[in-house]
Scaffold this motif. Structure first.
Motif, PDB file in Angstrom:
ATOM      1  N   PRO A   1      -2.227   0.916  -3.992  1.00 40.03           N
ATOM      2  CA  PRO A   1      -1.018   0.004  -3.513  1.00 40.03           C
ATOM      3  C   PRO A   1      -1.321  -0.598  -2.351  1.00 40.03           C
ATOM      4  O   PRO A   1      -0.680  -1.708  -2.017  1.00 40.03           O
ATOM      5  CB  PRO A   1      -0.073   1.535  -3.230  1.00 40.03           C
ATOM      6  CG  PRO A   1      -0.887   2.682  -3.263  1.00 40.03           C
ATOM      7  CD  PRO A   1      -1.856   2.120  -4.222  1.00 40.03           C
ATOM      8  N   ARG A   2      -2.607  -0.184  -1.743  1.00 39.21           N
ATOM      9  CA  ARG A   2      -2.981  -0.932  -0.513  1.00 39.21           C
ATOM     10  C   ARG A   2      -3.483  -2.164  -0.759  1.00 39.21           C
ATOM     11  O   ARG A   2      -3.237  -3.534  -0.098  1.00 39.21           O
ATOM     12  CB  ARG A   2      -3.950  -0.083   0.400  1.00 39.21           C
ATOM     13  CG  ARG A   2      -3.398   1.209   0.753  1.00 39.21           C
ATOM     14  CD  ARG A   2      -4.486   1.982   1.772  1.00 39.21           C
ATOM     15  NE  ARG A   2      -3.748   3.388   2.172  1.00 39.21           N
ATOM     16  CZ  ARG A   2      -4.286   3.946   3.101  1.00 39.21           C
ATOM     17  NH1 ARG A   2      -5.466   3.840   3.722  1.00 39.21           N
ATOM     18  NH2 ARG A   2      -3.825   5.368   3.386  1.00 39.21           N
ATOM     19  N   PHE A   3      -4.385  -2.316  -1.948  1.00 42.05           N
ATOM     20  CA  PHE A   3      -4.866  -3.767  -2.136  1.00 42.05           C
ATOM     21  C   PHE A   3      -3.648  -4.497  -2.645  1.00 42.05           C
ATOM     22  O   PHE A   3      -3.792  -5.954  -2.524  1.00 42.05           O
ATOM     23  CB  PHE A   3      -5.878  -3.319  -3.315  1.00 42.05           C
ATOM     24  CG  PHE A   3      -7.355  -3.158  -3.087  1.00 42.05           C
ATOM     25  CD1 PHE A   3      -7.946  -4.205  -2.149  1.00 42.05           C
ATOM     26  CD2 PHE A   3      -7.886  -1.902  -3.036  1.00 42.05           C
ATOM     27  CE1 PHE A   3      -9.131  -4.059  -1.429  1.00 42.05           C
ATOM     28  CE2 PHE A   3      -9.275  -1.828  -2.760  1.00 42.05           C
ATOM     29  CZ  PHE A   3      -9.917  -3.062  -1.866  1.00 42.05           C
ATOM     30  N   GLU A   4      -2.641  -3.819  -3.237  1.00 41.88           N
ATOM     31  CA  GLU A   4      -1.686  -4.832  -3.742  1.00 41.88           C
ATOM     32  C   GLU A   4      -0.973  -5.541  -2.615  1.00 41.88           C
ATOM     33  O   GLU A   4      -0.455  -6.630  -2.838  1.00 41.88           O
ATOM     34  CB  GLU A   4      -0.642  -3.930  -4.564  1.00 41.88           C
ATOM     35  CG  GLU A   4       0.439  -4.638  -5.606  1.00 41.88           C
ATOM     36  CD  GLU A   4       1.002  -3.653  -6.390  1.00 41.88           C
ATOM     37  OE1 GLU A   4       1.537  -4.270  -7.514  1.00 41.88           O
ATOM     38  OE2 GLU A   4       1.576  -2.655  -6.240  1.00 41.88           O
ATOM     39  N   LYS A   5      -0.806  -4.642  -1.562  1.00 36.35           N
ATOM     40  CA  LYS A   5       0.022  -5.091  -0.541  1.00 36.35           C
ATOM     41  C   LYS A   5      -0.855  -6.451   0.113  1.00 36.35           C
ATOM     42  O   LYS A   5      -0.278  -7.186   0.716  1.00 36.35           O
ATOM     43  CB  LYS A   5       0.213  -4.060   0.608  1.00 36.35           C
ATOM     44  CG  LYS A   5       1.467  -3.190   0.086  1.00 36.35           C
ATOM     45  CD  LYS A   5       1.578  -2.282   1.369  1.00 36.35           C
ATOM     46  CE  LYS A   5       2.662  -1.210   1.257  1.00 36.35           C
ATOM     47  NZ  LYS A   5       2.829  -0.202   2.024  1.00 36.35           N
ATOM     48  N   MET A   6      -2.183  -6.047   0.107  1.00 32.61           N
ATOM     49  CA  MET A   6      -3.133  -6.950   0.765  1.00 32.61           C
ATOM     50  C   MET A   6      -2.894  -8.359   0.004  1.00 32.61           C
ATOM     51  O   MET A   6      -2.995  -9.533   0.632  1.00 32.61           O
ATOM     52  CB  MET A   6      -4.419  -6.528   0.863  1.00 32.61           C
ATOM     53  CG  MET A   6      -5.693  -7.366   1.527  1.00 32.61           C
ATOM     54  SD  MET A   6      -7.092  -6.926   0.862  1.00 32.61           S
ATOM     55  CE  MET A   6      -7.355  -7.621  -0.847  1.00 32.61           C
ATOM     56  N   LEU A   7      -2.909  -8.410  -1.442  1.00 30.07           N
ATOM     57  CA  LEU A   7      -3.024  -9.579  -2.129  1.00 30.07           C
ATOM     58  C   LEU A   7      -1.611 -10.441  -2.036  1.00 30.07           C
ATOM     59  O   LEU A   7      -1.206 -11.580  -1.869  1.00 30.07           O
ATOM     60  CB  LEU A   7      -3.102  -9.358  -3.536  1.00 30.07           C
ATOM     61  CG  LEU A   7      -4.464  -8.792  -3.957  1.00 30.07           C
ATOM     62  CD1 LEU A   7      -4.590  -8.272  -5.368  1.00 30.07           C
ATOM     63  CD2 LEU A   7      -5.550  -9.970  -3.762  1.00 30.07           C
ATOM     64  N   ASN A   8      -0.734  -9.521  -1.698  1.00 30.59           N
ATOM     65  CA  ASN A   8       0.701 -10.268  -1.269  1.00 30.59           C
ATOM     66  C   ASN A   8       0.620 -10.988   0.144  1.00 30.59           C
ATOM     67  O   ASN A   8       1.494 -12.030  -0.005  1.00 30.59           O
ATOM     68  CB  ASN A   8       2.117  -9.357  -1.253  1.00 30.59           C
ATOM     69  CG  ASN A   8       2.257  -8.785  -2.878  1.00 30.59           C
ATOM     70  OD1 ASN A   8       1.994  -9.368  -3.794  1.00 30.59           O
ATOM     71  ND2 ASN A   8       2.786  -7.537  -3.092  1.00 30.59           N
TER      72      ASN A   8
END
Length: 632
Positions: free
Chosen positions: A215-222
């Motif tokens: 979930p942290r990488f997902e937030k970063m990509l957004n």
């Protein structure tokens, strides 16, 4: 209005869609994995040979028969050799050959992996781009430009890196792990119990890390989307930024979003930063335990002679080599899993685009024919951007335009003027009713055939990098120079183009930065005219030219393209007053239709606009309304 952030769903069958992009690089991918496996085989056997060298060097006498019998591969000796030096030389040559073969396999697998992964990413990027190119306007409304750019660049690169790791490291690490474990157990089942304690801890840590990191990488990509959006807006509007001296403000805005990306990236990667030292501690703990217990066995065995339950120095050396291979394999697996976790977020974002349902496509029975003429019929049309009958942007539009007519459309901001004309080339589909061109419902044409008969000059004029000629030929790649000049003259563009030193070969620069707004509009009109369209739509596309040039453009269209149906959306009454008919739009409905004189008498909205514009022009003289306005 700022667009809503897209939520990235878990796409069903996403892996299958992504894997299909391997395409013609399947063979390279398979051979990469095969060569990696061969490379690992050679690497695993090297410590075994090294162990025998140590044994021979420390023993008084050892025959090949004893060596083969001891390790169980053969039961019959090939020959006897008591000369330790000769035996060491032979084993040394074998090690060198194996090392060279391992190196060769590694180099070839690296080359093939690079070919396969870059080819895979190229195919994936093309597939994404082709999908976006086929988006309808409604599809494009869901994704902003920066969002799509991130998916085409950062997300695809993440997938490329993951694919390379999958076909190399994810083959190498488990294969080496299994082989090294087998060899370790063969040498000392007792010492191998250490792995039974360490492996579950490493696997559990890996699974927990994966759960936290995703979930942290997902937030970063957004947030990457936001950063790209800020960059894009700034570069496109750099002239406005400089004109308003807002450089400092834009720098602060970019710094803020950049720092947010940095924090999210650190938040995601700090788990990796913590995980790897933890794994290294386990590695060193294993080595210490093995040296402790293995060394005790060697001491108890007495001078390197094997006794029940004991070990020799050569065995311990090989065992330590296999321990390092096992633990390095585990670390490689962890690294691959972390990369895959990051690329999983990228995969979902890519698949979201690939899964986007294109709402405007050719029907099963679509006709591959061009419209017979430029007639247009709106039959009781309702339209909603939200596909919701309770929120209509156009309501009960009943309008019939003859081929060759010049139609003006006028109305206030938000009156749905542009929305109305976008239904003609089927940039959007109606919610109810029908739009016909040449007597045929637009949904019954093939999209390419329909749009090739319609020239559209949108509100936002777009030119591309390249020469003026290259931009004009977008309208018709097969047009002759004479046809190009003819269209440019009708659009009042020929004279200013010829004033440039290189004429039609003048390079426009990105977005047409080398020409003024009015010149850009005229070039866009010329480009559309090169199609020889049956219908020409000018959506407020002469707003940046003076009234005399505007009149000349309309005269050129009438004289040179008289059989073309022309629809002119304008804010100025002067741009439409000589049209055959003028449509007044208000709040998504047709408020009035008629000639200029008819509407002045019958339509309050049209009259108010006309009087306000006439008053505005007269104010420059004596502040009074012109005589013609008073007469009306």
């Amino acid at each position: 209005m700022k667009e809503k952030k897209l939520k990235t769903p878990r796409a069903k069958g996403g892996l299958k869609k992504i894997a299909s992009c391997v395409g013609e690089y399947k063979a390279a991918s398979v051979w990469t994995s095969v060569l990696v496996a061969i490379e690992v085989l050679f690497e695993v056997f090297i410590p075994l040979i090294m162990a025998q060298i140590i044994k021979v060097g420390m023993s008084e006498e050892l025959s090949v028969f004893e060596f083969v019998l001891k390790f169980g591969s053969l039961s019959v000796p090939v020959f006897s050799m008591t000369d330790r030096i000769s035996f060491i030389v032979v084993c040394g040559v074998m090690m060198v050959v194996m090392a060279l073969l391992s190196l060769l396999c590694g180099a070839l697998s690296a080359k093939l992996a690079a070919t396969a992964s870059t080819g895979f990413s190229s195919n994936l990027r093309k597939k994404l781009f082709y999908k976006v190119e086929n988006f309808s306007f409604k599809n494009l409304d869901r994704f902003n430009t920066a969002n799509l750019v991130t998916r085409l660049t950062t997300d695809v690169t993440n997938m490329q890196n993951s694919y390379m790791m999958i076909i190399r490291i994810l083959v190498r690490a488990p294969f080496m792990l299994i082989l090294s474990l087998v060899m370790s157990i063969t040498i000392s089942p007792k010492l191998s119990i250490i792995f039974a304690v360490v492996l579950p801890v490493l696997v559990l840590g890996l699974l927990l890390g994966t759960k936290v990191i995703f979930p942290r990488f997902e937030k970063m990509l957004n947030k990457y989307d936001d950063m790209n959006e800020a960059t894009q807006e700034n570069l496109i509007g750099i002239r406005a930024v400089k004109a308003y001296v807002r450089e400092d403000n834009e720098i602060k805005k970019f710094k803020k979003v950049s720092e947010t990306v940095q924090k999210l990236q650190f938040s995601a990667e700090k788990i990796i930063v913590i995980a790897f030292p933890f794994m290294q501690i386990l590695v060193y703990a294993c080595i210490i335990c093995i040296i402790l217990f293995g060394g005790r066995d060697i001491i108890e065995s007495g001078n390197g002679k094997l006794i029940a339950g004991g070990m020799e120095v050569g065995d311990l050396t090989a065992f330590l080599s296999y321990v390092m291979q096992i633990l390095m394999s585990l670390m490689m697996v962890a690294m691959v899993f972390m990369t895959i976790v990051m690329s999983r977020a990228s995969m979902d974002r890519i698949v979201e685009v690939l899964d986007e349902k294109i709402d405007i496509e050719d029907g099963e029975n679509a006709k591959d024919i061009v419209p017979v003429d430029g007639s247009i019929d709106f039959d009781n049309v309702d339209f909603s951007y939200k596909n919701d009958a309770s929120v209509l942007n156009l309501e009960n539009i009943d309008l019939h335009i003859k081929s060759g007519e010049t139609i003006g459309i006028i109305g206030g901001t938000g009156s749905a003027k542009t929305t109305l004309v976008q239904l003609i080339p089927r940039l959007y589909d109606v919610l109810d009713g029908s739009v016909k061109v040449g007597g045929v419902d637009v949904r019954e044409y093939k999209i390419e055939a329909l749009r090739s008969a319609i020239g559209v000059v949108l509100q936002k004029n777009v030119l591309f990098s390249g020469t003026i000629k290259q931009n004009l030929l977008w309208g018709n790649p097969n047009a002759t120079d004479e046809e190009m000049y003819h269209a440019a003259k009708a659009a009042q563009a020929h004279d200013f183009v010829m004033s440039f030193p290189n004429g039609y070969e003048t390079d426009l620069g990105q977005g047409g930065v080398n020409v003024s707004g009015g010149q850009k509009q005229r070039l866009c009109i010329a480009r559309a005219l090169l199609k020889h369209p049956k219908i020409m739509i000018l959506d407020d596309s002469t707003s940046a030219v003076d009234t005399a040039t505007d009149a000349s453009i309309r005269a050129g269209l009438k004289n040179e393209f008289g059989d073309t149906t022309v629809i002119i959306i304008a804010q100025r009454i002067a741009s439409v007053e000589d049209a055959d008919r003028i449509i007044v739009m208000h709040d998504g409905k047709i408020n009035g239709i008629g000639s200029h004189d008819e509407l002045l008498k019958t339509n309050d909205i049209y009259r108010d606009v006309y009087l306000s514009q006439q008053k505005g022009s007269a104010d420059a003289d004596d502040g009074e309304v012109s005589d013609s306005a008073k007469a009306e």
